[in-house]
Design a protein around this motif. Structure first.
Motif, PDB file in Angstrom:
ATOM      1  N   ILE A 176     -25.651  12.271 -17.762  1.00 41.95           N
ATOM      2  CA  ILE A 176     -24.355  12.065 -18.433  1.00 41.95           C
ATOM      3  C   ILE A 176     -23.232  11.987 -17.395  1.00 41.95           C
ATOM      4  N   ALA A 177     -23.326  12.819 -16.335  1.00 38.12           N
ATOM      5  CA  ALA A 177     -22.308  12.803 -15.286  1.00 38.12           C
ATOM      6  C   ALA A 177     -22.251  11.447 -14.594  1.00 38.12           C
ATOM      7  N   VAL A 178     -23.407  10.866 -14.311  1.00 44.05           N
ATOM      8  CA  VAL A 178     -23.458   9.538 -13.680  1.00 44.05           C
ATOM      9  C   VAL A 178     -22.836   8.501 -14.603  1.00 44.05           C
ATOM     10  N   TRP A 179     -23.172   8.570 -15.884  1.00 44.71           N
ATOM     11  CA  TRP A 179     -22.627   7.631 -16.870  1.00 44.71           C
ATOM     12  C   TRP A 179     -21.099   7.734 -16.918  1.00 44.71           C
ATOM     13  N   CYS A 180     -20.571   8.981 -16.922  1.00 42.83           N
ATOM     14  CA  CYS A 180     -19.121   9.170 -16.972  1.00 42.83           C
ATOM     15  C   CYS A 180     -18.453   8.667 -15.689  1.00 42.83           C
ATOM     16  N   PHE A 181     -19.139   8.806 -14.554  1.00 42.61           N
ATOM     17  CA  PHE A 181     -18.567   8.338 -13.296  1.00 42.61           C
ATOM     18  C   PHE A 181     -18.493   6.816 -13.260  1.00 42.61           C
ATOM     19  N   VAL A 182     -19.516   6.172 -13.799  1.00 44.26           N
ATOM     20  CA  VAL A 182     -19.553   4.708 -13.802  1.00 44.26           C
ATOM     21  C   VAL A 182     -18.530   4.136 -14.779  1.00 44.26           C
ATOM     22  N   ASP A 183     -18.366   4.798 -15.918  1.00 44.94           N
ATOM     23  CA  ASP A 183     -17.454   4.321 -16.961  1.00 44.94           C
ATOM     24  C   ASP A 183     -16.092   4.994 -16.780  1.00 44.94           C
ATOM     25  N   GLU A 184     -15.092   4.249 -16.336  1.00 44.08           N
ATOM     26  CA  GLU A 184     -13.783   4.819 -16.044  1.00 44.08           C
ATOM     27  C   GLU A 184     -13.157   5.494 -17.264  1.00 44.08           C
ATOM     28  N   GLU A 185     -13.426   4.983 -18.454  1.00 47.47           N
ATOM     29  CA  GLU A 185     -12.828   5.553 -19.659  1.00 47.47           C
ATOM     30  C   GLU A 185     -13.327   6.968 -19.930  1.00 47.47           C
ATOM     31  N   ARG A 186     -14.467   7.324 -19.356  1.00 44.07           N
ATOM     32  CA  ARG A 186     -15.049   8.641 -19.638  1.00 44.07           C
ATOM     33  C   ARG A 186     -14.915   9.608 -18.475  1.00 44.07           C
ATOM     34  N   ARG A 187     -14.198   9.231 -17.425  1.00 38.15           N
ATOM     35  CA  ARG A 187     -14.058  10.131 -16.281  1.00 38.15           C
ATOM     36  C   ARG A 187     -13.241  11.378 -16.617  1.00 38.15           C
ATOM     37  N   GLY A 188     -12.523  11.321 -17.709  1.00 35.39           N
ATOM     38  CA  GLY A 188     -11.757  12.495 -18.124  1.00 35.39           C
ATOM     39  C   GLY A 188     -12.629  13.658 -18.557  1.00 35.39           C
ATOM     40  N   TYR A 189     -13.912  13.365 -18.819  1.00 35.21           N
ATOM     41  CA  TYR A 189     -14.826  14.443 -19.218  1.00 35.21           C
ATOM     42  C   TYR A 189     -15.420  15.165 -18.004  1.00 35.21           C
ATOM     43  N   ALA A 190     -14.994  14.800 -16.793  1.00 29.74           N
ATOM     44  CA  ALA A 190     -15.601  15.343 -15.576  1.00 29.74           C
ATOM     45  C   ALA A 190     -15.503  16.862 -15.511  1.00 29.74           C
TER      46      ALA A 190
END
Length: 401
Positions: A176-190
């Motif tokens: 999930i972390a890799v997915w969030c890193f790749v998708d800029e819209e989801r980087r807020g979940y870091a």
């Protein structure tokens, strides 16, 4: 601290800081509604756990902390796997149900973006309610879904289920972390992902198994060895970390709730043991752990009950040790429990009762009286009885058998 429905609720500074951060990050009406909604639904969520725990005979208390709320519960009797799964599900279940009821009362359709985004209040309740509630059901630890999944894995893996679930959680969270890193819209979940992975690495560290390759290192560590080895000074192949050692480390680090839960879970569990009792641990290390346990003392696993009775004897609580071991013997007819009662009686000067309990231990040992003979020869509380003719006859009978 305050009380709700009979439960203590502790609000730690981290929770207040988290709410202030939410308001500061948004800086508008939505931030205020979101902070208020998270506060309300987090409390409702934890009350769901606490009420379910109490219904199943456990004592519970609630804490609200940074990024999380959690309910600590200590069973006073063994909990079945379905009961533990129900307690885990009760939090997100009532969380989702109550938030959907609020949205319905507001005339909001939770599956229609135009509907729940029409006001700051509706959007905040939608995020803090059903979305966070559903997120808690994702099968990764330390989320509730992870605890439910771990309960299921215990059917297949037994006591190894927790370690397997932690490793699976790390793999899933990493993906999930890799997915969030790749998708800029989801980087807020870091931040949330980092919190999960940090907690998972902590849990993995606490469940490391000491195998043959690590036995020499453990022997070199005096304190660790004192908790992990028995009277023989040896470690078992594939031996697990003692829950008493893990609880000691947790308490030393200031995590008293975790320490208590480790001990209670072990005592009430039906799982077979692969650890030595803390025979070499100092009484002043054991006493604070005993003081963490709920009253009445938990029960369930005969071997763990004996270990607790032995710890009570070693820490000077002789009367409690005797009563606890006697009750344990009435349930399981364990020779070890009868020996513990005999030791307690001898320590209190009741020699005839002590000898009677040693006879009971011998009778319960089914002709394999080596443990009773060993106790007669080495238990310090029984030293005053070794010249008693009746005890000598019992000792001789054990030798001939």
């Amino acid at each position: 601290m305050f009380r709700v429905l009979g439960f203590d609720v502790r609000v730690r500074p981290g929770f207040v800081i988290f709410m202030v951060l939410i308001i500061g990050l948004h800086g508008n009406e939505f931030g205020l509604w979101l902070a208020g909604s998270i506060t309300a639904f987090t409390l409702i969520h934890e009350l769901g756990h606490a009420v379910a725990a109490r219904h199943n005979g456990a004592q519970a208390q609630i804490s609200l902390d940074f990024l999380a709320g959690y309910t600590s519960f200590v069973p006073t009797r063994p909990l079945s796997k379905p009961q533990r799964a129900l307690i885990s599900f009760a939090g997100p279940g009532i969380h989702i149900a109550s938030s959907l009821a609020v949205l319905a009362a507001m005339g909001v359709n939770p599956v229609d973006g135009d509907s729940y985004n029409r006001s700051d209040a509706a959007a905040a309740i939608w995020w803090a309610g059903p979305m966070i509630g559903l997120l808690n059901l994702v099968p990764v630890l330390p989320l509730d879904g992870g605890h439910i999944a771990q309960t299921g894995l215990e059917v297949v893996f037994g006591p190894r289920a927790r370690r397997a679930m932690i490793i699976a959680s790390l793999v899933i969270t990493g993906a999930i972390a890799v997915w969030c890193f790749v998708d800029e819209e989801r980087r807020g979940y870091a931040i949330f992902i980092a919190f999960l992975m940090f907690a998972q690495f902590q849990m993995l560290s606490a469940t490391n198994v000491s195998g043959p390759r690590r036995s020499l290192a453990a022997a070199a560590d005096a304190e660790r060895s004192a908790w992990l080895t028995g009277r023989s000074g040896m470690m078992l192949p594939g031996q697990e970390l003692s829950p008493w050692y893990r609880a000691h480390r947790a308490l030393t680090a200031g995590r008293s709730d975790e320490a208590r839960n480790l001990l209670v879970t072990d005592i009430t569990s039906s799982n077979a043991h692969r650890w030595w009792p803390p025979d070499a641990a100092a009484p002043d290390q054991l006493k604070p752990l005993v003081q963490l346990l709920p009253r009445p003392l938990p029960v369930g696993n005969p071997l763990s009950e004996y270990v607790l009775a032995d710890v009570l004897l070693r820490t000077g609580d002789t009367i409690t040790a005797g009563h606890y071991a006697a009750a344990s013997f009435s349930r399981s007819r364990s020779p070890a429990s009868a020996i513990a009662v005999a030791r307690a009686a001898a320590a209190m000067g009741d020699h005839s009762t002590a000898i009677n309990w040693l006879h009971a231990a011998a009778a319960a040992s089914s002709g394999q009286g080596a443990s009773v003979a060993d106790a007669i020869d080495h238990a310090p509380e029984l030293a005053v009885l070794r010249d008693d003719p009746e005890l000598r006859r019992l000792r001789a009978a054990l030798t001939s058998a």
